[in-house]
Scaffold this motif. Structure first.
Motif, short mmCIF file in Angstrom:
data_model
loop_
_atom_site.label_atom_id
_atom_site.label_comp_id
_atom_site.label_asym_id
_atom_site.label_seq_id
_atom_site.Cartn_x
_atom_site.Cartn_y
_atom_site.Cartn_z
N LEU A 25 -10.95 6.20 2.44
CA LEU A 25 -10.49 4.92 3.17
C LEU A 25 -11.33 3.60 2.86
O LEU A 25 -10.67 2.66 2.47
CB LEU A 25 -10.50 4.89 4.81
CG LEU A 25 -9.39 5.63 5.51
CD1 LEU A 25 -9.75 5.38 6.89
CD2 LEU A 25 -8.12 4.78 5.11
N TYR A 26 -12.73 3.80 2.67
CA TYR A 26 -13.35 2.62 2.28
C TYR A 26 -12.94 2.18 0.80
O TYR A 26 -13.03 1.07 0.67
CB TYR A 26 -14.81 3.10 2.27
CG TYR A 26 -15.96 2.05 1.64
CD1 TYR A 26 -16.33 0.97 2.40
CD2 TYR A 26 -16.21 2.17 0.32
CE1 TYR A 26 -17.18 0.06 1.74
CE2 TYR A 26 -17.27 1.50 -0.41
CZ TYR A 26 -17.48 0.39 0.26
OH TYR A 26 -18.52 -0.52 -0.37
N LEU A 44 -10.37 2.73 -0.49
CA LEU A 44 -8.84 2.04 -0.68
C LEU A 44 -8.87 0.45 0.05
O LEU A 44 -8.32 -0.45 -0.58
CB LEU A 44 -7.88 2.78 0.28
CG LEU A 44 -7.26 3.84 -0.30
CD1 LEU A 44 -6.38 4.58 0.74
CD2 LEU A 44 -6.27 3.41 -1.54
N ALA A 45 -9.74 0.32 0.91
CA ALA A 45 -9.84 -0.97 1.47
C ALA A 45 -10.58 -1.87 0.61
O ALA A 45 -10.15 -2.97 0.43
CB ALA A 45 -10.78 -0.94 2.91
N SER A 79 -8.58 -2.95 -2.37
CA SER A 79 -7.32 -3.61 -2.05
C SER A 79 -7.97 -5.25 -2.11
O SER A 79 -7.16 -5.97 -1.99
CB SER A 79 -6.86 -3.45 -0.67
OG SER A 79 -7.69 -3.68 0.30
N PHE A 80 -9.17 -5.43 -2.03
CA PHE A 80 -9.71 -6.74 -1.89
C PHE A 80 -9.74 -7.27 -3.24
O PHE A 80 -9.70 -8.60 -3.39
CB PHE A 80 -11.39 -6.77 -1.72
CG PHE A 80 -11.57 -6.81 -0.38
CD1 PHE A 80 -11.46 -8.49 0.17
CD2 PHE A 80 -11.94 -5.86 0.54
CE1 PHE A 80 -11.89 -8.77 1.34
CE2 PHE A 80 -12.20 -6.43 2.02
CZ PHE A 80 -12.16 -7.70 2.56
N GLU A 96 -0.39 -0.04 -5.40
CA GLU A 96 -1.28 0.25 -3.98
C GLU A 96 -0.80 1.44 -2.94
O GLU A 96 -1.44 2.10 -2.87
CB GLU A 96 -1.82 -0.79 -3.41
CG GLU A 96 -3.32 -0.84 -3.01
CD GLU A 96 -3.81 -2.09 -2.67
OE1 GLU A 96 -4.48 -2.51 -3.62
OE2 GLU A 96 -3.32 -2.53 -1.71
#
Lengths: 357, 205
Positions: A127-128, A130-131, A134-135, A167
């Protein structure tokens, strides 16, 4: 000897928190130096490989076989002036390359290089990733907008739409991985692929693997999906107004992202640092037994293979038309991933052999 | 100690950038302040050991929603002067709404019966996975509310698509799958058998 001993005792006397901090900082510095070197030689490799594919030489003048060419490029870029366009938004213009490069480097915190060798063994590592990734799009959007240029703005808009589209497909592909690995922790995902090459998630998740890698190519704005730059249409896209170090920062971010996508494809689908011949008794007993050992070298080799694919695609495919990119992302990849997720869930629930038993 | 410093910094960032959202003169700056608010509140959630919520907040709101927001805001040529025209007229209504929301938040915080607890989060065992715990709760205890929320979202998606979907006759579209499936043998190439013309009689020079 005595000095070393006193150094060790001094180290042990430090509080545990401080030890952890120092160790992390040293790890980070080593990691960033290695990454920057890898990026530098990636640019060299790109020019040489594409030169080879196009039957020409590529850079071969600076140093033996042109090996010092990346440093020459870096020195050239660093000593150039950073030009600020008139009426550009000064703060955002300068902060955009910083955002790009920060996100490209920050994602490396959870990549396992070998069993347990990683900066942060976070439970939610996937998850990290992906997060953080996405930045990355903010760097591009802000660069395009703050430049106060039509071309840059068009590039930014294209890039934003493309990133959002791909994404989703990428996220779904990663959901498939976490279903198979039953964990969000990247170290555990790699360990879940223990065994020989047949246990890698690339086989049961073959469509997701392809979707992931192609989306990765699209996310990094590489050919054949590089409409954000599109030099034949919009000059150079979002970084048309950038020069010198700021321009170099965008390139560093793009190549670091390429290496990141390759590393992730390796970790999640191709067994990370595991050997493809793991557990082959006949090979382990032979003089070539070292091939069955798990090591960082396997990880590096697999990354190199994927990076080579990036260059190969660039030399092979013509650029996609924009509506075709959107169609591929929304109408082809997302349905494929959803269908495969449903099939995979069924396989996981009913423990269907050979992979989900 | 360190946690408190981190909390104070993040809380100040959240409040400060939230103020920035409503005071920034340029809409793009306002949207960027909103991004910063999300990031800072994700940090606050991380402090509460809610790493799943924090990362999903960043992933969904920063990575997707705000990108689209920025996309729109950058393309619109917003004239901030005309936007500010009715400010005095609508200000009383805005103040009333703000007060109501403020009162509601105050009620939730000070009425302990609603389950808001203060203090540090409970220490968890080393192998505790927040994501797993959350998943187990959502898909067992709260399965029905979760499904209802999903259906509401689905209805929202369908409604949004229906609002923007309009059939325009006479627009020529490419049918890409048809183009890909094209085959020379199945009617694409038609070979016409033409009888040869008789040779015109030669004129005398």
């Amino acid at each position: 000897m005595g000095m070393l001993h006193s150094l060790v005792s001094w180290w042990n006397a430090l509080p545990a928190d401080l030890q952890l901090t120092i160790r992390s900082i040293v790890f980070i510095v080593i990691l960033i130096i290695c990454l920057v070197l890898a990026v530098a030689y990636m640019t060299y490799a790109e020019r040489r490989v594409i030169g080879f594919m196009q039957v020409r030489m590529g850079p071969n003048r600076v140093g033996p076989w042109g090996l010092l060419q990346p440093f020459a490029d870096v020195f050239k870029l660093v000593f150039k002036e950073v030009v600020l366009p008139t009426n550009a938004n000064r703060f955002l213009f300068l902060v955009a390359p910083v955002i790009s490069i920060t996100t490209a480097l920050a994602a490396w915190a959870v990549i396992p290089f070998s069993n347990g060798v990683l900066l942060s063994n976070a439970n939610a590592g996937l998850l990290y990733l992906l997060a953080v990734s996405s930045f990355g799009v903010y760097g591009i959007i802000l660069a395009g907008w703050a430049s106060n240029s039509r071309y840059a703005f068009l590039g930014a808009m294209r890039s934003a739409a493309q990133m959002v589209a791909y994404e989703i497909a990428m996220g779904f592909a990663l959901v498939g991985v976490l279903l198979a690995g039953r964990s969000l922790n990247l170290n555990e995902i790699v360990l879940g692929q223990s065994g020989n090459i047949g246990h890698w998630y690339a086989w049961p998740l073959l469509p997701l693997f392809f979707v992931y890698f192609i989306s990765g190519v699209a996310e990094t704005n590489r050919l054949p999906f590089d409409v954000a730059e599109g030099e034949s249409e919009i000059v150079a896209g979002f970084h048309v107004e950038y020069s010198g170090t700021a321009f170099a920062a965008f390139f560093l971010a793009e190549y670091a992202n390429m290496i990141l996508v390759s590393a992730l494809a390796t970790v999640m689908f191709c067994g990370g640092w595991l050997s493809p011949f793991q557990g082959w008794q006949a090979l382990a007993a032979s003089p070539l037994g070292f091939l069955t050992a798990t090591s960082f070298i396997w990880f590096a080799l697999k990354i190199c293979f994927f990076l080579y694919c990036f260059l190969w695609f660039r030399a092979t495919f013509p650029r996609y038309r924009y509506d075709q990119i959107m169609r591929l992302g929304w109408k082809v990849f997302i349905p494929i991933t959803i269908v495969w997720l449903v099939l995979e869930s069924i396989a996981v629930v009913f423990r269907i052999p050979p992979w989900f038993a | 100690m360190i946690q408190q410093i981190v909390f104070i910094v993040l809380a100040a960032l959240t409040v400060g950038s939230a103020l920035g959202v409503i005071t920034a003169r340029h809409t793009v700056h306002a949207a960027l302040f909103l991004v910063m608010t999300f990031v800072a509140s994700a940090g606050l959630w991380l402090l509460l050991h809610a790493e799943f919520l924090a990362l999903v907040l960043v992933l969904v709101y920063v990575g997707a929603v705000m990108v689209l927001f920025l996309f729109i805001v950058m393309m619109l040529d917003t004239d901030s002067q005309s936007l500010r025209q009715g400010l005095v007229r609508y200000a009383p209504l805005g103040v009333v709404v703000a007060l109501i929301v403020f009162a509601e938040i105050g009620y939730v915080v000070y009425n302990r019966e609603l389950g808001v607890s203060f203090g540090t989060p409970l220490p968890q065992a080393a192998g505790f996975s927040n994501t797993r715990a959350l998943g187990e709760t959502i898909y067992t205890v709260y399965a029905f509310p979760f499904e209802i929320a999903a259906v509401v979202l689905l209805v929202g998606i369908v409604a949004a698509i229906m609002l923007t979907l309009r059939r325009r006759p006479g627009v020529r579209h490419q049918n890409i799958s048809k183009q890909v499936r094209v085959s020379a043998k199945r009617g694409r190439l038609r070979i016409v058998n033409m009888p040869s013309e008789p040779r015109p009689p030669e004129k005398n020079p």
